[in-house]
Design a protein around this motif. Structure first.
Motif, PDB file in Angstrom:
ATOM      1  N   CYS A   1     -19.346 -19.135  -5.476  1.00 58.32           N
ATOM      2  CA  CYS A   1     -19.120 -17.709  -5.261  1.00 58.32           C
ATOM      3  C   CYS A   1     -18.069 -17.187  -6.235  1.00 58.32           C
ATOM      4  O   CYS A   1     -17.077 -17.867  -6.521  1.00 58.32           O
ATOM      5  N   ARG A  30     -16.954 -16.725   2.756  1.00 56.78           N
ATOM      6  CA  ARG A  30     -18.194 -17.497   2.629  1.00 56.78           C
ATOM      7  C   ARG A  30     -17.916 -18.994   2.487  1.00 56.78           C
ATOM      8  O   ARG A  30     -18.684 -19.825   2.964  1.00 56.78           O
ATOM      9  N   GLN A  42     -21.131 -21.186   3.606  1.00 58.99           N
ATOM     10  CA  GLN A  42     -22.250 -20.584   2.877  1.00 58.99           C
ATOM     11  C   GLN A  42     -22.213 -20.916   1.389  1.00 58.99           C
ATOM     12  O   GLN A  42     -23.238 -20.796   0.713  1.00 58.99           O
TER      13      GLN A  42
END
Length: 320
Positions: free
Chosen positions: A194, A226, A231
């Motif tokens: 990310c 996240r 994630q």
């Protein structure tokens, strides 16, 4: 809002984000999966413009001056400085949950600029801006300055003007404890990474993704969330920001070494040369005094606990 540094402070949100960005209750921007060294899909933003070539010494700024020109007079006539800032970066620009006020290293610097232009009773209006809206906000004159951990580089100086550098950081990798990822290297292959859209981290991943699947989000703090939710496997961001995130969550850590050099500058509209010179004049005073300088005072207050060992700001560079 509370009064800080003898300035009246107002906080306003930026206008609605453009299509494809994160909205309340929405989702992150699209995720793409490139080959090991291929660039992923470019985001729709100012920094994806073509035709950018190499430049020499992007940190060289206009020489300082305390004079007032058109831009400074516009701010004086309005009666307040409009500063684009972050509210999600711990230690830099964040909303104190106890008071609801914006605080941090960048916030203090923005207030110092306002105080210089407008005096101790002048107003500063903060507009919170996602990473990839910093340049459009200046181009569309929604703000006078951006003070938001913004790296000076060759691509950006063709779109906005920068002050001299007031801090220097570097891109690094943030991972959970126990991760097999060791640095910005091939251990990222097959992992989900990310980074903030419009950030230097995105630009570096565009050059070489290391085989990772890349997720872009409006703000770096979204990446930390996240990571905490499982994630994504890693975050690519400035180590200065990541150190603050690690301070918020001891279950994550920085790995490897910084793989870029990130000089932060105050950004302004390209046409506002007098404002650039005025901000550089402020920074000259901000650096003076060695260990007792305003810069060191702010560093000790906000950053020293997480970014140890710094003995002062980067030296200013000026155009000949």
């Amino acid at each position: 809002m509370a009064v800080a540094c003898a300035l009246t402070t107002t906080l306003l949100p930026l206008v609605q984000y453009e299509a494809g960005e994160h909205r309340a209750g929405g989702h992150a921007a699209a995720v793409t999966k490139p080959g090991p060294d291929a660039p992923y899909a470019r985001y729709e933003g100012a920094e994806s413009r073509a035709g950018v070539t190499d430049c020499e010494d992007p940190e060289a700024s206009l020489r300082p001056s305390g004079d007032s020109g058109a831009a400074v007079e516009r701010i004086k006539d309005r009666g307040h400085l409009i500063a684009g800032v972050d509210q999600n970066s711990f230690r830099w620009g964040y909303r104190n949950p106890a008071t609801g006020n914006l605080e941090g290293f960048d916030i203090d610097l923005a207030r110092t600029v306002a105080k210089d232009i407008l005096g101790p009773d002048g107003k500063i209006v903060f507009r919170t801006i996602p990473t990839n809206q910093r340049i459009p906000a200046l181009e569309q004159r929604k703000v006078d300055i951006i003070v938001r951990t913004m790296t000076i580089n060759c691509e950006r100086i063709r779109q906005v003007a920068f002050s001299t550098a007031y801090f220097e950081a570097g891109q690094q990798v943030l991972v959970p404890e126990g991760s097999s990822i060791t640095a910005f290297n091939d251990t990222l292959s097959g992992k989900k990474v990310c980074t903030a859209a419009g950030s230097t981290g995105e630009a570096e991943l565009r050059k070489k993704s290391r085989g990772a699947t890349v997720m872009t989000v409006p703000n770096q703090l979204d990446c930390l969330v996240r990571l905490q939710l499982g994630q994504v496997d890693a975050v690519i961001t400035d180590n200065a920001l990541a150190a603050g995130q690690a301070a918020q969550d001891p279950s994550v850590k920085l790995v490897g070494k910084p793989f870029t050099r990130e000089p932060y500058g105050v950004a302004m509209n390209l046409e506002d040369e007098d404002l650039v010179r005025r901000v550089n004049n402020v920074l000259e005073d901000y650096r003076r005094g060695g260990d007792d300088s305003p810069w060191m005072t702010a560093y000790k207050k906000w950053l020293a606990a997480d970014l140890r060992g710094m003995d002062g700001p980067p030296a200013p560079k000026y155009k000949s």
